[in-house]
Each structure stands twice: as structure tokens, then as C-alpha cells.
Scaffold this motif. Structure first.
Motif, mmCIF file in Angstrom:
data_model
loop_
_atom_site.group_PDB
_atom_site.id
_atom_site.type_symbol
_atom_site.label_atom_id
_atom_site.label_comp_id
_atom_site.label_asym_id
_atom_site.label_seq_id
_atom_site.Cartn_x
_atom_site.Cartn_y
_atom_site.Cartn_z
ATOM 1 N N ARG A 10 1.878 1.665 -3.445
ATOM 2 C CA ARG A 10 0.671 2.429 -4.315
ATOM 3 C C ARG A 10 0.465 3.887 -3.916
ATOM 4 O O ARG A 10 0.177 4.408 -5.257
ATOM 5 N N LEU B 258 3.077 5.437 -6.037
ATOM 6 C CA LEU B 258 2.650 5.411 -7.478
ATOM 7 C C LEU B 258 1.577 6.587 -7.864
ATOM 8 O O LEU B 258 1.670 7.405 -8.648
ATOM 9 N N GLY B 259 0.866 6.613 -6.825
ATOM 10 C CA GLY B 259 -0.120 8.043 -6.756
ATOM 11 C C GLY B 259 0.703 9.120 -6.998
ATOM 12 O O GLY B 259 0.234 10.182 -7.820
ATOM 13 N N ARG C 253 2.011 9.298 -10.514
ATOM 14 C CA ARG C 253 1.042 9.790 -11.628
ATOM 15 C C ARG C 253 0.815 11.252 -11.374
ATOM 16 O O ARG C 253 0.486 11.749 -12.473
ATOM 17 N N GLY D 98 -1.912 2.937 -14.436
ATOM 18 C CA GLY D 98 -2.849 1.933 -13.645
ATOM 19 C C GLY D 98 -2.522 0.421 -13.787
ATOM 20 O O GLY D 98 -2.966 -0.202 -12.802
ATOM 21 N N GLU E 46 0.812 -1.414 0.019
ATOM 22 C CA GLU E 46 -0.007 0.109 0.109
ATOM 23 C C GLU E 46 0.949 1.167 0.087
ATOM 24 O O GLU E 46 0.432 2.347 -0.591
ATOM 25 N N CYS F 78 -3.371 -9.155 -14.099
ATOM 26 C CA CYS F 78 -2.563 -8.334 -13.158
ATOM 27 C C CYS F 78 -1.162 -8.202 -13.121
ATOM 28 O O CYS F 78 -0.520 -7.284 -13.091
ATOM 29 N N ASP G 286 -0.934 -0.244 -10.618
ATOM 30 C CA ASP G 286 -1.999 -0.615 -9.556
ATOM 31 C C ASP G 286 -2.403 -2.268 -9.746
ATOM 32 O O ASP G 286 -2.383 -2.844 -8.662
ATOM 33 N N GLU G 287 -2.715 -2.694 -10.718
ATOM 34 C CA GLU G 287 -3.163 -3.630 -11.187
ATOM 35 C C GLU G 287 -1.985 -5.060 -10.594
ATOM 36 O O GLU G 287 -2.209 -6.005 -10.229
ATOM 37 N N ASP H 12 -2.281 -5.416 -7.034
ATOM 38 C CA ASP H 12 -3.312 -6.178 -6.914
ATOM 39 C C ASP H 12 -2.862 -7.648 -6.891
ATOM 40 O O ASP H 12 -3.441 -8.411 -6.026
#
Length: 315
Positions: A78, A81-82, A85, A113, A75, A143, A116-117, A120
């Protein structure tokens, strides 16, 4: 001190960040590195940044942390990554992978994105999920591998006027599934020793392997060879469909894809020739054979072969 990427200045910190990612790729990418060496510098750098970030995610999943700690790290990735982006990573940031990927995402239309996969998918691994059907496993493969194909396509782009270009992302995704299914077959022993079996339980039951591969051995009376050949046929069909992407790419991007795919298809051939080899150890290709495949890709032989078979309706 600066370099140039297609006429745009690249600062020394960004060049250093790319150099770090290329070093990671060269040391750890294995089969992947043979393909990206064929790309022009800007695309090679961008692909190295994608690989370095993806490698970090995979390493979290494969590491020795407990599941809760892995989930926290994922997380955190993630959240990073935000920031990437949103372009909020400065060039002097202490994380070279974030710096390089931020620059690459500005230079190329990379669909971030997809990362993100990937996160996941690695979270599925951390939870120890299993897959009942091929459709279930394909969701996981999309993914962790199909997404990488689509991310890579953002770097490669398609040539103007390419026939059927609207399906390029679909083909890139399918090629990722083919690569991942090959990986799953290659790693049957390693995964079994780690208490995991990725192959669909429906397929395992069909060939008498429902009990799994304890101690990296099939159950007594199982048709392990039949199981492997069944999955090889599925992977080959995925390769045939995914390789329709090649004629849509420029020469060097096509060479990159042809090299990576060619190495995995030859690996698949070795597995098909001796299915139980995957229970004895990791099946691999010698370096000289990988170089041969890369040179063949750069020469355009694979792309022309795919185009010819596609035109004949046999791809």
C-alpha cells in the motif's frame, strides 16, 4: 534505445519494466491473458502492469507467511502504491512492476484507488472473513474484482458519445462481480480443502449446506445442485448487466472484455451442466475453446449480440 507509445518516448528501463510485466501476465494470467492480447500495445502494456501488481497482492494473500507477516507485506504494498500514485518511482527503480505501473498511470487515467480496494479485499482473506448475505459477499467481490474492472476501464476509456457512458464504471464493477462469483463456484473444492467457504451462509442454509464442504463434499441430504444453480443464475444476471459496457468501448477494448467475459460465461455453463464437477476438481476450458472465444470477441460478434439484446430490453 527507446520505443514509442502513441508518439511519446519510452525509455529503455520503462520498456524493460513493461516486458517483465507482460512476461508475468503471459505465464500466470490464465484466462485474463486471452483478452489483453487483443489490445493495442500501449493498452496491453498498461493492463500487464495492472495485472502484475494485482498478482503480487494476490500472491501475498495466498502465500505461506503467517497472517501478521502477510498484513505487513500488504501495508508495504500500500505504501508503494502511494509512491506510484505520487509519481515518486524513478525509471531506474529496481522494482519493474512499480516502474511500469507508474508510467501506465501517467499515460492513462487509471483510478489507482482500486488497487487500495484490492489490498483491502486480500486483507479480508487474511483475516478469514466469512459472508452472511450476498450483499456482504458482493462487498468483498467489489474489492477483489469489481475494482479491477474499474481500473481496466481507466485503460480502455469509452468511445466519444457513447450512450449511458456515465454508468460505464458501474457496469465494469458489475462485470467484475460476475467474474468473481464464477471463480468462487469454480474453486469450491480448493477453498473447502483450505478451510474456506466464500458462498453466503444464508444461501448455504437455504440449500442444506450450512455445515460447509468438509473434505470437499456437501452435507448429507443437501441440495448442492440447487445451490450451484441458484448462484449460476445470480452470476448470469450480473453478466447480463455488466455486458452493457461493451457498446461503450472501442473495438479492441471491447474485444478484450468480450473475450474474458466469454471464457467465464462458458465456464459457468459447464458448471451449470454438471454442478458436482466443482467438487471433483477445477473446471476449466481447453485452450482451443479460449482461442475461439477470443477470436469471436475480436470479430465483434459478442459486442453486436449484446447491443442487439440491450436495444430489445433483454440484456
Amino acid at each position: 534505445m527507446s520505443g514509442t507509445v502513441n508518439g511519446s518516448d519510452v525509455s529503455a528501463p520503462v520498456l524493460a519494466a513493461y516486458s517483465y510485466c507482460e512476461a508475468v501476465t503471459g505465464q500466470q494470467a490464465g484466462n485474463f491473458s486471452y483478452g489483453i492480447r487483443l489490445l493495442p500495445t500501449p493498452k496491453r502494456r498498461a493492463m500487464s502492469a495492472l495485472y502484475a501488481f494485482s498478482r503480487r497482492i494476490d500472491d501475498i494473500g495466498d502465500g505461506s507467511l503467517d497472517p501478521a507477516a502477510k498484513q505487513r507485506r500488504l501495508e508495504e504494498s500500500r505504501a508503494l502504491l502511494g509512491r506510484i500514485r505520487e509519481g515518486k518511482v524513478a525509471e531506474d527503480d529496481t522494482d519493474p512492476v512499480a516502474v511500469a505501473l507508474t508510467h501506465a498511470a501517467r499515460r492513462f487515467p487509471i483510478p489507482l484507488g482500486g488497487l487500495d480496494e484490492l489490498i483491502d479485499g486480500v486483507q479480508m482473506d487474511v483475516r478469514g472473513e466469512t459472508y452472511e448475505t450476498w450483499e456482504d459477499l458482493a462487498g468483498y467481490c467489489r474489492c477483489v474484482a469489481g475494482a479491477i474492472g474499474r481500473l481496466s476501464l481507466g485503460v480502455f476509456g469509452t468511445v466519444p458519445g457513447a450512450r449511458d457512458a456515465a454508468r460505464a464504471a458501474e457496469y465494469a464493477d458489475t462485470l467484475g462481480l460476475a467474474l468473481q462469483l464464477t471463480n468462487i463456484l469454480r474453486d469450491v473444492r480448493e477453498d473447502a480443502l483450505g478451510g474456506r467457504t466464500y458462498l453466503p451462509s444464508d444461501d448455504l442454509a437455504k440449500f442444506g449446506c450450512a455445515a460447509g464442504f468438509g473434505a470437499a463434499r456437501p452435507p448429507a441430504g443437501a441440495d448442492f445442485t440447487g445451490l450451484v444453480h441458484f448462484e449460476v443464475r445470480r452470476a448470469r444476471a450480473l453478466f447480463a448487466e455488466g455486458m452493457r459496457l461493451l457498446p461503450m468501448l472501442d473495438r479492441r477494448s471491447g474485444a478484450c472484455v468480450a473475450a474474458m467475459s466469454g471464457i467465464y460465461r462458458r465456464l459457468l455453463d459447464r458448471i451449470a451442466a454438471d454442478p458436482e464437477a466443482v467438487l471433483r476438481g477445477r473446471v476449466s476450458l481447453p485452450a482451443h475453446e479460449k482461442v475461439y472465444v477470443a477470436v469471436r470477441g475480436l470479430s465483434g460478434l459478442d459486442a453486436r449480440d449484446v447491443a442487439r439484446r440491450t436495444a430489445g430490453g433483454r440484456a
